[in-house]
Design an enzyme around this catalytic site. Structure first.
Site, PDB file in Angstrom:
ATOM      1  N   THR A  30       0.731  -1.080  -0.123  1.00  0.00           N
ATOM      2  CA  THR A  30       0.209   0.077  -0.110  1.00  0.00           C
ATOM      3  C   THR A  30       0.942   1.305   0.059  1.00  0.00           C
ATOM      4  O   THR A  30       0.521   2.494   0.331  1.00  0.00           O
ATOM      5  CB  THR A  30      -0.891  -0.027   1.135  1.00  0.00           C
ATOM      6  OG1 THR A  30      -0.019   0.181   2.489  1.00  0.00           O
ATOM      7  CG2 THR A  30      -1.994  -1.001   1.154  1.00  0.00           C
ATOM      8  N   ARG A  38       4.128   2.274  -2.592  1.00  0.00           N
ATOM      9  CA  ARG A  38       4.151   2.820  -3.782  1.00  0.00           C
ATOM     10  C   ARG A  38       4.402   1.726  -4.901  1.00  0.00           C
ATOM     11  O   ARG A  38       5.374   0.926  -4.362  1.00  0.00           O
ATOM     12  CB  ARG A  38       5.099   4.030  -3.747  1.00  0.00           C
ATOM     13  CG  ARG A  38       4.863   5.370  -3.459  1.00  0.00           C
ATOM     14  CD  ARG A  38       3.886   6.092  -4.058  1.00  0.00           C
ATOM     15  NE  ARG A  38       3.452   7.151  -3.538  1.00  0.00           N
ATOM     16  CZ  ARG A  38       2.362   7.667  -2.739  1.00  0.00           C
ATOM     17  NH1 ARG A  38       1.787   6.477  -2.075  1.00  0.00           N
ATOM     18  NH2 ARG A  38       2.252   8.906  -2.113  1.00  0.00           N
ATOM     19  N   ASP A  83      -2.718  -1.855  -3.366  1.00  0.00           N
ATOM     20  CA  ASP A  83      -3.262  -0.491  -3.576  1.00  0.00           C
ATOM     21  C   ASP A  83      -2.607   0.251  -4.615  1.00  0.00           C
ATOM     22  O   ASP A  83      -3.093   1.595  -4.782  1.00  0.00           O
ATOM     23  CB  ASP A  83      -3.442   0.153  -2.047  1.00  0.00           C
ATOM     24  CG  ASP A  83      -4.383   1.237  -2.237  1.00  0.00           C
ATOM     25  OD1 ASP A  83      -5.519   1.192  -2.796  1.00  0.00           O
ATOM     26  OD2 ASP A  83      -3.988   2.399  -1.498  1.00  0.00           O
ATOM     27  N   GLU A 139       0.745   3.618 -12.316  1.00  0.00           N
ATOM     28  CA  GLU A 139      -0.719   3.963 -11.871  1.00  0.00           C
ATOM     29  C   GLU A 139      -1.033   5.371 -12.619  1.00  0.00           C
ATOM     30  O   GLU A 139      -2.099   5.665 -12.503  1.00  0.00           O
ATOM     31  CB  GLU A 139      -0.941   3.699 -10.589  1.00  0.00           C
ATOM     32  CG  GLU A 139      -0.280   4.475  -9.573  1.00  0.00           C
ATOM     33  CD  GLU A 139      -0.688   4.597  -7.962  1.00  0.00           C
ATOM     34  OE1 GLU A 139      -0.478   3.551  -7.620  1.00  0.00           O
ATOM     35  OE2 GLU A 139      -1.108   5.733  -7.569  1.00  0.00           O
ATOM     36  N   HIS A 167      -5.277   2.770  -5.412  1.00  0.00           N
ATOM     37  CA  HIS A 167      -4.942   3.857  -4.676  1.00  0.00           C
ATOM     38  C   HIS A 167      -6.060   4.613  -3.655  1.00  0.00           C
ATOM     39  O   HIS A 167      -6.077   5.716  -3.802  1.00  0.00           O
ATOM     40  CB  HIS A 167      -4.109   4.950  -5.388  1.00  0.00           C
ATOM     41  CG  HIS A 167      -3.047   5.771  -4.472  1.00  0.00           C
ATOM     42  ND1 HIS A 167      -1.592   6.073  -5.093  1.00  0.00           N
ATOM     43  CD2 HIS A 167      -2.963   6.054  -3.135  1.00  0.00           C
ATOM     44  CE1 HIS A 167      -1.156   6.459  -4.142  1.00  0.00           C
ATOM     45  NE2 HIS A 167      -1.729   6.804  -3.074  1.00  0.00           N
TER      46      HIS A 167
END
Ligand code: NAI
Length: 329
Positions: A231, A233, A257, A262, A294
Site C-alpha cells: 500500500t 508505492r 493498492d 498507476e 490507490h
C-alpha cells in the site's frame, strides 16, 4: 493566497471549502498537473497537488515561470516532486505527514483478509447462487510471521493491528521505531525478513534507495506461498518479477493498492478505453491478486486531516513564508 488545486475530485471539494473558511482563493480542477496543464496555474501564487501529479523539474520550472512559489501537497508521499529543482528555484513544497496512518494500515489489513478469506470470490458465487465452498479455503493469520518493511507511522499502525491478530512480527527499517519493543516486533535484515515471513507488507517511501527493492533476487528468497501487501508505492516492487513469481505459484497472494505505472490510470474512468498496459492486465488476470486503485487514504477522517493541514500550510506560507511541513528547508 490564490491557489490552483489540481486533481481535486468532487468528493474533496466540500471538505476543502469547509477547511478553508474563505481564507484563500481556491480554484478546483480535476485535471492532473503536467507540463501541458501547468499553464492553468497562471496568476496563482500556489498550487495544490495529489500523489499522481507530475511535479518533475520541468513542470516546476514551468510553474515557477508563471509566478507559482508554493506547492502544497495533499499527500504524505513526495516521490513525485523534484525537491532539488524546487530548492534551486526557491519554491516551497510542503506535504501532509501522518494525516491518518490508520486509514492506510486498516486498508492493508482489509485487502489481506479479503484476499486470504476469498471474500470477493465468495460474493460472486453468492450472486450466482452457487453456495459451494470448494474454492474458498483461506488460512489463519494468527500464528503467522509478518514482515514489515518500513516501520514509520503506517508500518507501525499495521504492526499494532497484526499484533492483535497474534502474529510474530519482524521489521526492516534503517531507523528503528521505539514503539517496536512494546508489541514484540523484532528488527532483522531485509534478507532474513524475506526468508522468514509468511506475509510481507511494504510501508516505506519510494526513493532512489527503495525503487525495485523487491525484485527477482528478493522474490527468490521468499517462502513458498508468501503473501505480499503493498500500500506504499508501486515502484518499490518490480511488477514483472511479481508476475513471474505469481505465475510460478511462489507468491500465494498479492494485495496491491498501488501500481508502478498507476499515474494516468488510477483515479480516472477508463471504462471506454482499451487498456494498453500489458503488465497491469496480466496482474488483474490472477485470481490471487486483489488490486484497489490507490484508495488506502480514503476515509472521512483522512480527507478532513488532509484538507486541514493543506490549508494550514497555505496559512503559514502566507503569514511567515514557511510552514512546519516544508520539505524544501
Ligand atoms: P513514515 O515516514 O512515517 O515511515 C516510513 C518509514 O520507512 C520510516 O520509518 C523510514 O525510516 C522507513 N524507510 C525509509 N527507507 C527505507 C528502506 N530503504 N527500507 C525500509 N524502510 C525504510 O511514512 P508513512 O506515513 O508511514 O508512509 C509510508 C508510505 O506510505 C509513504 O511514503 C507513501 O508512499 C505511502 N502512502 C500510501 C497511501 C495510500 O493511499 N496507499 C497514503 C499515504 C502514504
Amino acid at each position: 493566497m490564490k491557489v490552483f488545486c489540481y486533481s481535486l475530485k468532487p468528493f474533496e471539494r466540500p471538505i476543502m471549502v469547509q477547511a478553508n473558511h474563505c481564507k484563500h482563493e481556491l480554484i478546483f480542477n480535476e485535471q492532473s498537473l503536467s507540463l501541458d496543464s501547468a499553464v492553468l496555474a497562471e496568476g496563482c501564487e500556489a498550487v495544490s497537488i495529489f500523489s499522481n501529479d507530475d511535479a518533475s523539474g520541468e513542470v516546476l520550472k514551468a510553474l515557477h515561470k508563471l509566478g507559482v512559489s508554493y506547492v502544497a501537497l495533499r499527500s504524505a508521499g513526495y516521490n513525485h516532486v523534484d525537491l532539488t529543482t524546487a530548492r534551486r528555484l526557491n519554491m516551497r513544497v510542503a506535504n501532509v505527514p501522518a494525516y491518518s496512518p490508520n486509514a492506510i494500515a486498516e486498508h492493508a489489513v482489509a485487502l489481506l483478509l479479503a484476499l486470504n478469506r476469498r471474500i470477493v470470490e465468495s460474493q460472486w458465487l453468492m450472486q450466482m447462487q452457487d453456495f459451494r465452498l470448494d474454492t474458498l479455503t483461506g488460512f489463519n493469520i494468527h500464528g503467522k510471521t509478518v514482515g514489515i518493511i518500513g516501520t514509520g507511522q503506517i508500518g507501525m499502525a499495521f504492526a499494532k493491528i497484526m499484533h492483535g491478530f497474534g502474529t510474530h512480527l519482524l521489521g526492516f527499517d534503517p531507523q528503528q521505531n521505539p514503539q517496536a519493543a512494546t508489541i514484540g516486533l523484532t528488527y532483522v535484515g531485509l534478507e532474513e525478513l524475506l526468508r522468514q515471513s509468511d506475509i510481507i507488507s511494504i510501508h516505506c517511501p519510494l526513493n532512489e534507495h527503495t525503487q525495485y527493492m523487491i525484485d527477482e533476487p528478493q522474490f527468490v528468497l521468499m517462502k513458498e506461498g508468501v503473501y505480499i501487501v503493498n500500500t506504499a508505492r508501486g515502484g518499490i516492487v518490480r511488477t514483472s518479477a511479481l508476475i513471474r513469481h505469481l505465475a510460478a505459484g511462489k507468491v500465494g497472494g498479492a494485495c496491491l493498492d498501488v501500481y508502478e505505472r498507476e499515474r494516468g490510470l488510477f483515479f480516472f474512468d477508463h471504462r471506454h478505453t482499451i487498456l494498453q498496459d500489458e503488465e497491469f492486465i496480466r496482474l488483474r488476470s490472477f485470481k490471487n491478486v486483489l488490486i484497489t486503485g490507490h484508495q488506502g487514504f480514503l476515509t472521512a477522517e483522512a480527507l478532513r486531516n488532509i484538507a486541514d493541514t493543506t490549508i494550514k500550510n497555505l496559512d503559514a506560507w502566507e503569514r511567515q513564508g514557511r510552514s512546519p511541513n516544508d520539505l524544501t528547508d
